[in-house]
Design an enzyme around this catalytic site. Structure first.
Site, PDB file in Angstrom:
ATOM      1  N   HIS B 400       0.839  -1.150   0.182  1.00 55.14           N
ATOM      2  CA  HIS B 400      -0.021  -0.005  -0.088  1.00 55.14           C
ATOM      3  C   HIS B 400       0.823   1.374   0.149  1.00 55.14           C
ATOM      4  CE1 HIS B 400      -3.743   2.041  -0.084  1.00 55.14           C
ATOM      5  NE2 HIS B 400      -4.088   2.045   1.376  1.00 55.14           N
ATOM      6  N   ASP B 404      -2.347   1.969  -4.660  1.00 58.35           N
ATOM      7  CA  ASP B 404      -3.655   2.262  -3.849  1.00 58.35           C
ATOM      8  C   ASP B 404      -4.587   1.378  -4.513  1.00 58.35           C
ATOM      9  OD1 ASP B 404      -3.021   5.492  -4.876  1.00 58.35           O
ATOM     10  OD2 ASP B 404      -3.935   3.917  -6.192  1.00 58.35           O
TER      11      ASP B 404
END
Ligand SMILES: Cc1cc2nc3c(=O)[nH]c(=O)nc-3n(C[C@H](O)[C@H](O)[C@H](O)COP(=O)(O)OP(=O)(O)OC[C@H]3O[C@@H](n4cnc5c(N)ncnc54)[C@H](O)[C@@H]3O)c2cc1C
Lengths: 462, 426
Positions: B400, B404
């Site tokens: 992450h 995204d």
């Protein structure tokens, strides 16, 4: 009549060290000692002669057990020579103390001291009476064997450590009353020479107050050396029986009679507080010992007390530290007293036992979140290589801060190894610094490092 | 007219912030642009200036509290009269030129002489040793000094203390470095039990363990899950498998299909085929997919180099060769190096789905679930029908830091679609 800044009654490790520290701080000091030899119990009838005997016993045991490459034909102990060697060591050190007194320009006054007034010590000797004047007096009169009422200590069949240290006879069998440091050191020494030894201890473990696991290791080691250990057993009475003694003890299974050549009492010591003029000057006692504050002042102005006479720990190094502290308080050079959590206590039989600070149980009782690093001697290359695989190092730390709360060591050289941990505690090192310190290989001290790492769950060799 | 100060928008992705310290007290006068409070967000630390001069009549958020962008923070009344003298620290702060983009550097800790234990306690308790006087040898700060300091500062009535000092004492312990955190972490100690078996780590096990820990720390893992109808592939495979086996001497498994579908998706979305170098994202030109293979000694991940250069048969061939080499312990370091993405196929039973740990320095890993027949709704001739289909869950773990949700989901969707469309040939 002669005047000084400070008068010290007693020249044991408490008194003579206090005198030296005071001299260093520029005080005029007199030490009053009734015995011919300086150095007190420690040098003459305690620490030093016992260590000389233990070393001889250890070597005898090692040869008897067998040393690789050493062929021995016929092995006969000469215990008289052992006692002689121990006396020689004591004499030499006692003379050493006399030399230190001279070097530090400390006046040694021979005779029996007694407080006779504010700032006045009366001294009685063969030469008559005199008075030493000093605004400050330190009482360092030490302790003496505790003897049960009615007991006839004849030095032949019934002994305390004092008689044993002068006795050149090896009995065939011996009952030791008391499984504390003194009792066990004698038990070990005599057993090494083949004496049939039985240790009688009231509590449920040897060395009451020491780490239970260490006591367990010690008990099994003694059992292997054919020393009989009776815990939870009370001494009741002793009677003459033939050329020896019949000792009545009471254990969980009832009364038992032990027959032996000799009985040795190692059941504790009492303060030497009589004929010191304490009551007259208003020096209070507490449980038989002189009561003092954190700065070693007694309840009487100008009167201080240190060492065995103020109570446990009855240890020579504690007496010395107290002597230094008392003088420094007196001179206004000190703010905090001694942290007894950093005073080590050692037992010098084999395997040796050393402890400082809290045991795991004590730390938990105090509600500490505890991390324990325990490393057995077998994990050490040095221990295996030299055949000293018995024992362990147990380091007790605060789980959150890594603060070293205590350490218990049982095994070879435990009494030397504890010094590192004591220093670490004094410097407020945490287990992390101890674990980060490079230790020479192969040494037993590596076990201490491993124990420190183990407290953080990262022992390398275990 | 009183003005309400709200939590400003401090950057595109900032949605909330934590008020660390108020620089003023209620009732105090504040100049325009003077610091009203210090705040931290997950992206930046910042000072919020007063939008106008006036008396701070209300502070609406407590120190340490986290609020959304736009939330009311304080009320300033330009017309009111100050009831409290400005606090000294606030003055000092406003006198100093502070560049708004950078937080003021924290005052450097003076090299206080302190014992290791004293330092450790201060660190654990989140207090500074500044101002603690040392009673040890040569003024060294000892445990006793820190403990005294701690108990006196917690006893001090918060109201009497200047706000900043009070805030400092009350502020939660500053989180230490990661290493420190791990060092402090305590799990209950293992107490040996008589029948326990103790198996020391092999070197490969240790490497795996370390890799797993590092990966979980370095890459914030996010998981996403897709359901794939394997109908087309199962049918295709059934059609060709006998012929394939005769031609090649081994069975055609599902893995090459998954690899090919993945490679196609990686080409479409190169962000998944990337790595992080310092503060750069490197989207890699070459596609080298690692295939996790279970062996007796543990999991190994041989890499099919230039995975996108192979046909389905070519992939099957490569995978078969590598798997055989792995089982025979013949893999070389080169076989294991240089992967840019990994597919894990942890076997059939008890594996509906699961999320794998990213193989560093990659940024994504795909994990196959078992293929199970399930009734699902399909459209047939424009009508909804229930059909029995071989279904598989595909789980993607992605990093992450640089991927995204939209990108991660998009990638997984494409892999699933590629599989369902069944556009394969041998
Ligand atoms: C067998 C044995 C082994 C021991 N082993 C160890 C050990 O290994 N390690 C350890 O740390 N401790 C050991 N101890 C304990 C240690 O000996 C004492 O803790 C230590 O001697 C106490 O020192 P002190 O200065 O307080 O008193 P002491 O050493 O008892 O000295 C007191 C001195 O004061 C003199 N004195 C007393 N009253 C008067 C008076 N009125 N006027 C003039 N002089 C007076 C005495 O003659 C004596 O010389 C052992 C003790 C014994 C008995």
């Amino acid at each position: 009549m002669s005047s000084y800044d400070l008068a010290v009654i007693g020249s044991g490790p408490g008194g003579y060290v206090a005198a030296i520290r005071a001299a260093q701080l520029g005080l005029q000091v007199a030490v009053i000692e009734e015995e011919d030899r300086l150095g007190g119990v420690c040098l003459n009838w305690g620490c030093i002669p016992t260590k000389a005997i233990l070393k001889a016993a250890e070597q005898f045991a090692a040869v008897r057990k067998g040393v690789p490459g050493l062929v021995v034909e016929g092995l006969t102990p000469d215990y008289g020579a052992v006692i002689d060697a121990s006396r020689k060591a004591a004499d030499r050190l006692s003379k050493g103390v006399a030399g230190l007194m001279k070097k530090n320009r400390i006046e040694v006054v021979k005779g029996r001291g007694r407080l006779v007034g504010k700032g006045q010590v009366g001294v009685t000797s063969g030469d008559g009476e005199s008075v030493v004047e000093a605004p400050n007096v330190i009482l360092a009169s030490g302790s003496t064997e505790f003897i049960l009422p009615g007991l006839d200590v004849d030095g032949e069949r019934v002994l305390t450590s004092r008689e044993a240290l002068a006795s050149k006879r090896l009995p065939a069998s011996l009952v030791v009353i008391g499984g504390g440091a003194v009792g066990l050191e004698f038990a070990y020494s005599y057993a090494a020479y083949g004496v049939d030894v039985t240790v009688v201890e009231l509590e449920d473990q040897l060395l009451p107050g020491f780490d239970a696991e260490a006591a367990q290791v010690l008990a099994s080691s003694f059992a292997r050396r054919k020393v009989k250990i009776l815990t939870r057993t009370a001494y009741k009475a002793v009677e003459h029986s033939g050329a020896g003694v019949a000792v009545t003890v009471e254990g969980e299974k009832g009364e038992e009679i032990l027959l032996a050549d000799q009985i040795l009492f190692g059941i504790g010591r009492r303060a030497r507080v009589e004929n010191l003029g304490l009551e007259e000057l208003g020096v209070d006692l507490e449980k038989g010992f002189i009561a003092v504050g954190e700065d070693y002042r007694t309840s009487a102005e100008g009167v201080w007390a240190i060492g065995d006479v103020i109570g446990p720990p009855l240890l020579a190094h504690a007496a010395s530290e107290e002597g230094v502290a008392a003088v420094e308080f007196m001179a206004g050079e000190r703010k905090r007293g001694i942290d007894y959590g950093r005073v080590p206590a050692c037992v010098y039989c084999q395997p040796q036992v050393a402890t400082v600070g809290l045991t795991e149980d004590q730390a938990r009782e105090r509600g500490r979140d505890v991390a324990v690093g325990k490393i057995p001697f077998v994990a050490s290359g040095k221990a295996v290589g030299t055949g000293h695989t018995e024992g362990f190092v147990k380091l007790v730390a605060d789980a959150r801060y890594g603060e070293i709360l205590g350490c218990q060591i049982i095994g070879a050289d435990a009494t030397e190894l504890i010094a590192e941990v004591t220093l670490a505690m004094e410097l407020e090192s945490t287990v992390r610094e101890l674990g980060h310190t490079t230790h020479a290989h192969p040494t037993l001290s590596e076990i201490v490092k491993e124990a420190a790492l183990a407290c953080e769950g990262r022992a390398l060799n275990f | 007219m009183p003005i309400t100060v709200t939590m400003p928008q401090m950057g595109e992705s900032v949605v909330e912030g934590t008020i660390e310290t108020w620089s003023v007290r209620e009732g105090e006068w504040i100049e325009k642009d003077q610091t009203l409070c210090e705040m931290t967000t997950d992206k930046v630390d910042a000072e919020i200036p007063a939008p106008a001069s006036g008396v701070v009549t209300r502070l609406l958020v407590a120190e340490g509290e986290t609020v959304d962008v736009g939330a009311d923070l304080a009320i300033i009344d330009p017309a009111a009269e100050a009831t409290v003298a400005p606090s000294a620290p606030a003055r000092a702060a406003s006198a100093e030129p502070v560049s708004p983009s950078k937080p003021a550097p924290a005052a450097a800790e003076p090299a206080a002489k302190a014992s290791p234990l004293a330092r450790r306690i201060a660190q654990e308790e989140g207090v500074s040793l500044e101002g603690v006087s040392g009673s040890g040898t040569a003024g060294r700060i000892t445990k006793a000094d820190v403990v005294d300091h701690l108990s006196s500062s917690s006893r001090a009535p918060a109201r009497a203390a200047p706000p900043q000092a009070a805030a400092k004492a009350a502020a939660p312990a500053k989180p230490g470095s990661l290493g420190d955190l791990l060092g402090r972490m305590r799990v209950p100690r293992y107490a040996p039990q008589p029948e326990d078996r103790i198996i020391p780590f092999s070197s490969i096990r240790r490497r795996i363990a370390e890799h797993m820990i590092v990966s979980k720390i370095v890459s914030p893992h996010v998981g996403t899950l897709a359901e794939v109808d394997m109908h087309a592939i199962v049918q295709f495979r059934d059609r060709v498998k006998t012929r394939f086996r005769e031609a090649n001497g081994y069975s055609l498994t599902y893995l090459p299909f998954i690899v090919q579908a993945t490679v196609r998706a990686l080409k479409e979305i190169p962000r998944i085929n990337s790595t992080v170098v310092d503060e750069n994202i490197v989207e890699r030109a070459g596609i080298h997919v690692g295939v996790a293979v279970e062996t007796e000694r543990g999991l190994v991940v041989p890499v099919v180099r230039n995975t996108d250069h192979y046909s389905l048969t070519g992939l099957a061939d490569q995978i078969e060769t590598l798997a055989r080499r792995a089982r025979d312990r013949k893999l070389t370091a080169d076989d294991l190096a240089g992967g840019t993405f990994t597919i894990s196929n942890p076997g059939r039973e008890g594996n509906l789905y699961g999320f794998a740990v990213i193989n560093q320095p990659q940024v994504g890993i795909l994990r196959m679930g078992e293929i199970v027949k399930r009734p699902i709704v399909v459209q047939h001739d424009g009508e909804d029908q229930i059909a029995i289909r071989p279904m598989m869950y595909l789980a993607l773990s992605y990093d992450h830091r640089i991927i995204d949700g939209v990108t991660g989901n998009g990638f997984l969707y494409r892999v699933a679609r590629n599989l369902e469309e069944g556009d394969f040939e041998v």
